[in-house]
Design a protein around this motif. Structure first.
Motif, PDB file in Angstrom:
ATOM      1  N   GLN A 109       0.838  -1.209   0.000  1.00 44.95           N
ATOM      2  CA  GLN A 109       0.000   0.000   0.000  1.00 44.95           C
ATOM      3  C   GLN A 109       0.867   1.251   0.000  1.00 44.95           C
ATOM      4  O   GLN A 109       0.585   2.223  -0.698  1.00 44.95           O
ATOM      5  CB  GLN A 109      -0.939  -0.023   1.213  1.00 44.95           C
ATOM      6  N   ALA A 138       1.988   6.443  -7.132  1.00 40.15           N
ATOM      7  CA  ALA A 138       0.969   7.357  -7.668  1.00 40.15           C
ATOM      8  C   ALA A 138       1.435   8.802  -7.530  1.00 40.15           C
ATOM      9  O   ALA A 138       1.307   9.606  -8.451  1.00 40.15           O
ATOM     10  CB  ALA A 138      -0.366   7.149  -6.939  1.00 40.15           C
ATOM     11  N   ILE A 139       2.004   9.105  -6.374  1.00 35.72           N
ATOM     12  CA  ILE A 139       2.487  10.477  -6.154  1.00 35.72           C
ATOM     13  C   ILE A 139       3.631  10.792  -7.117  1.00 35.72           C
ATOM     14  O   ILE A 139       3.700  11.885  -7.683  1.00 35.72           O
ATOM     15  CB  ILE A 139       2.911  10.653  -4.679  1.00 35.72           C
ATOM     16  N   THR A 141      -2.311  -2.689  -5.366  1.00 31.74           N
ATOM     17  CA  THR A 141      -1.402  -3.434  -4.484  1.00 31.74           C
ATOM     18  C   THR A 141      -1.362  -4.887  -4.917  1.00 31.74           C
ATOM     19  O   THR A 141      -2.395  -5.486  -5.189  1.00 31.74           O
ATOM     20  CB  THR A 141      -1.899  -3.406  -3.033  1.00 31.74           C
ATOM     21  N   ALA A 148      -2.844   9.663 -11.925  1.00 32.82           N
ATOM     22  CA  ALA A 148      -2.580   8.331 -11.391  1.00 32.82           C
ATOM     23  C   ALA A 148      -3.405   8.122 -10.136  1.00 32.82           C
ATOM     24  O   ALA A 148      -3.692   9.069  -9.406  1.00 32.82           O
ATOM     25  CB  ALA A 148      -1.095   8.176 -11.072  1.00 32.82           C
ATOM     26  N   VAL A 149      -3.787   6.879  -9.898  1.00 32.67           N
ATOM     27  CA  VAL A 149      -4.598   6.564  -8.722  1.00 32.67           C
ATOM     28  C   VAL A 149      -4.205   5.175  -8.222  1.00 32.67           C
ATOM     29  O   VAL A 149      -3.924   4.285  -9.015  1.00 32.67           O
ATOM     30  CB  VAL A 149      -6.110   6.654  -9.048  1.00 32.67           C
ATOM     31  N   SER A 150      -4.119   5.038  -6.901  1.00 34.41           N
ATOM     32  CA  SER A 150      -3.727   3.746  -6.330  1.00 34.41           C
ATOM     33  C   SER A 150      -4.924   3.080  -5.658  1.00 34.41           C
ATOM     34  O   SER A 150      -5.822   3.759  -5.165  1.00 34.41           O
ATOM     35  CB  SER A 150      -2.608   3.952  -5.300  1.00 34.41           C
ATOM     36  N   TYR A 151      -4.921   1.761  -5.662  1.00 30.85           N
ATOM     37  CA  TYR A 151      -5.955   0.997  -4.977  1.00 30.85           C
ATOM     38  C   TYR A 151      -5.333  -0.111  -4.149  1.00 30.85           C
ATOM     39  O   TYR A 151      -4.425  -0.805  -4.614  1.00 30.85           O
ATOM     40  CB  TYR A 151      -6.912   0.334  -5.981  1.00 30.85           C
ATOM     41  N   ALA A 152      -5.852  -0.281  -2.934  1.00 26.82           N
ATOM     42  CA  ALA A 152      -5.554  -1.499  -2.181  1.00 26.82           C
ATOM     43  C   ALA A 152      -6.448  -2.603  -2.749  1.00 26.82           C
ATOM     44  O   ALA A 152      -7.489  -2.321  -3.352  1.00 26.82           O
ATOM     45  CB  ALA A 152      -5.839  -1.293  -0.698  1.00 26.82           C
ATOM     46  N   VAL A 207       2.308   1.608  -3.662  1.00 25.10           N
ATOM     47  CA  VAL A 207       1.424   2.128  -4.721  1.00 25.10           C
ATOM     48  C   VAL A 207       1.090   3.597  -4.492  1.00 25.10           C
ATOM     49  O   VAL A 207       0.992   4.369  -5.446  1.00 25.10           O
ATOM     50  CB  VAL A 207       0.115   1.303  -4.894  1.00 25.10           C
ATOM     51  N   ALA A 208       0.958   3.995  -3.220  1.00 25.55           N
ATOM     52  CA  ALA A 208       0.660   5.408  -2.949  1.00 25.55           C
ATOM     53  C   ALA A 208       1.847   6.274  -3.366  1.00 25.55           C
ATOM     54  O   ALA A 208       1.676   7.312  -4.019  1.00 25.55           O
ATOM     55  CB  ALA A 208       0.328   5.607  -1.469  1.00 25.55           C
ATOM     56  N   LEU A 209       3.051   5.858  -3.011  1.00 28.48           N
ATOM     57  CA  LEU A 209       4.237   6.638  -3.396  1.00 28.48           C
ATOM     58  C   LEU A 209       4.398   6.653  -4.916  1.00 28.48           C
ATOM     59  O   LEU A 209       4.760   7.685  -5.500  1.00 28.48           O
ATOM     60  CB  LEU A 209       5.494   6.064  -2.738  1.00 28.48           C
TER      61      LEU A 209
END
Lengths: 375, 375
Positions: A33, A40-41, A92, A50-54, A36-38
């Motif tokens: 998690q 996306a940033i 993720t 960009a967008v992240s998903y768990a 993917v967040a990093l």
């Protein structure tokens, strides 16, 4: 972020030898998690959407087998909507959510499996898996310097190449690709990032599900091998129905994977029963046999050998070409390599040999089947 | 695990100065998830039944204001079921999930707020918040060594004590406790872990919602203070309707919190307008005034002072006891402390003074109101 998940699991194991699976998954899922967040940033910093998903957000639904869950279904609605809106979607790997809303992880090979599963769910044209190698080779280039990269392999060949030790993709993800006929390409994450996408997408090795190969002609794909094997023989076993189950049942119950199996021709009502297990499981398997099998079935003794390796010739259509097996055995014989066990399938012939001959056998077979010459 | 969330946010800010809120929340929420999972494992290692939940699993539903979301509702079904089954339940603080399934974080003070909110949702008898202090004091013990721990404070007193600088609980959680009349106890996490629960639960300071206090008698609860204040004066402002809004509107739009406000008696159609802001926001506030207010309203000048502090006497029922204000002013006068601004409410009287007199004023008032003697 490499090693983060292992660091977290290490912390849990410092607290308790065998932590609860549900809590381990709660813990281990956070590493991906964060990634993917990093990511996306980082993509947003480059001006991309960009967008992240768990896994639970997609959701990727699994069963409740914590730390080794299996994917049941994937809802493609959110991902498809984002892709249609031109967004780059990060999901993720190696995790999902069960019917009760608990986080689950897929265990070993789960990230590749997640990728293939999501690709199948959104009906992608191809799933690209970036790894630390640039494709699947006719054998391990560290053993045979002439090894060639394959442009395509069939799903069945890939299964054998993966499970027999050419650890490019985890076997689970290959099975998943097979179940969903998802064309999956293995390629290198270490190439120049400025490589044009079209060029990159034509690189690597494609696991193909097209049936346009000429099945009449035997095609040897490669030489696979597995160094870390162990052989166990149960001697002087009464030859009666159900004996294989009485020996292998307790081994399977101990969660030990059995690979090659041979039962000798019976002599005076007694036989010897030989099988192989991963070398790391050898001690445990012998202990199981001594404690719950030997006396029960009246076996004379348990023998073993941990210095054996498996070498396999893999290729579609080989079964109908008797010449393949005899060429394999002749090649090994010429090199003075004794064959301890043999097993065959539609697309492979495997032999168990003394581990000290393994590299020699792989090199000789690679040459004997002309794998070093481009086709 | 202390500092983990800040470390993660730091990584994001290395990539991009102002990362996307949704991705920041995705990232920041993992720190607490790691903590609750490890805590559950630690409790299980002690032989307890324990289970952890992420905010979205409960679920704690929030609005979609990423990085500063507000709780909308909490479903107590899972938590109640686990508690009834004798399990210890851990829930990640400071996070929830919005209507679209995105992870949100509650921002500053969110963990205390989560605790109070969950306690209210499950209709707990009391919410215990373990902090690094053992309760709420009549004033800061670092300033006045005779400061006494209060056994109970009312919700309104706690709001004033918290917002005025006795930073024991974040004000948001106190507001939440107030909205749901949730008795909340502040106590120390640093006590001997073998302290009997009954004894521990009677310690600390209880924020109470019972109305059984003798309201006829003015009760001074404590002396609160806030060191980091700044004062801004807009000089020579035409005294006409709407002028306060024309000055403070742009300041509020810049997200700067204004506290005390004074408008001088008008002289020849002109007046001076003075207000305080947190010291950290002073430069920004002055810039806003110079760029979008001064010329527009025809003010003569903008003055300011960043070396001011606020000292408040807090207590229920003080408004109807005129003696409180006069005693406060006399005490300060006797110490030679000049009062720059005054504001009053139902339960507090605040004065703005030169910051160099702040400790002196707090000590003198603490003594003058007999707060050092147990009641």
């Amino acid at each position: 972020m490499s090693g983060e998940t292992n660091r977290l699991l290490g912390m849990a194991k410092e607290i308790m030898a065998q932590p609860d699976g549900r809590e381990l998954d709660m813990l281990a899922s956070t590493g991906e998690q964060v990634s993917v967040a990093l990511l996306a940033i980082a993509l947003q910093a480059l001006g991309k959407q960009a967008v992240s998903y768990a896994g639970w957000q997609v959701p990727i639904k699994t069963d409740s087998a914590f730390t080794k869950a299996r994917i049941r279904s994937i809802d493609d609605a959110k991902v498809r909507k984002d892709l249609n809106a031109g967004k780059i979607v990060m999901i993720t790997g190696f995790q999902g959510v069960d019917a009760d809303g608990n986080i689950t992880t897929l265990g070993r090979g789960g990230s590749d499996t997640s990728a293939v599963a999501v690709a199948a769910a959104i009906k992608a044209a191809e799933c690209l898996i970036y790894t630390d190698v640039d494709g699947v080779y006719t054998t391990d280039p560290r053993v045979v310097s002439d090894a060639r990269r394959l442009k395509t392999v069939t799903f069945e060949e890939m299964l054998e190449m993966a499970s027999l030790g050419s650890k490019v993709l985890q076997i689970r993800s290959v099975e998943f690709a097979g179940n969903y006929k998802m064309p999956t390409r293995v390629l290198s994450s270490l190439t120049d990032p400025l490589t044009p996408l079209a060029e990159e997408a034509a690189s690597g090795t494609l696991i193909s599900f097209e049936e346009d190969k000429n099945m009449e002609q035997a095609t040897i794909t490669g030489i696979a091998f597995s160094r870390d094997e162990a052989k166990i023989t149960v001697l002087g076993v009464p030859d009666r129905p159900g004996i294989a189950y009485q020996i292998l049942g307790p081994v399977a119950d101990a969660n030990i994977e059995v690979d090659m199996i041979i039962q000798n021709q019976s002599v005076e009502g007694k036989t010897d029963f030989t099988f192989t297990v991963p070398r790391a499981e050898y001690a445990k398997a012998v202990e199981v046999l001594n404690s719950s099998v030997k006396a029960h079935i009246g076996a004379a003794a348990i023998n073993g050998d941990t210095k054996v390796s498996k070498v396999s010739v893999v290729g579609v259509g080989m079964r109908s070409h008797v010449g393949i097996a005899s060429q394999m055995f002749r090649t090994l014989s010429e090199e003075g390599v004794n064959i301890q066990m043999i097993s065959t399938s539609e697309i492979k012939i495997s032999v168990l040999i003394d581990e000290k001959y393994m590299e020699l056998a792989v090199r000789a077979l690679h040459k004997a089947f002309d794998l070093d010459s481009a086709k």
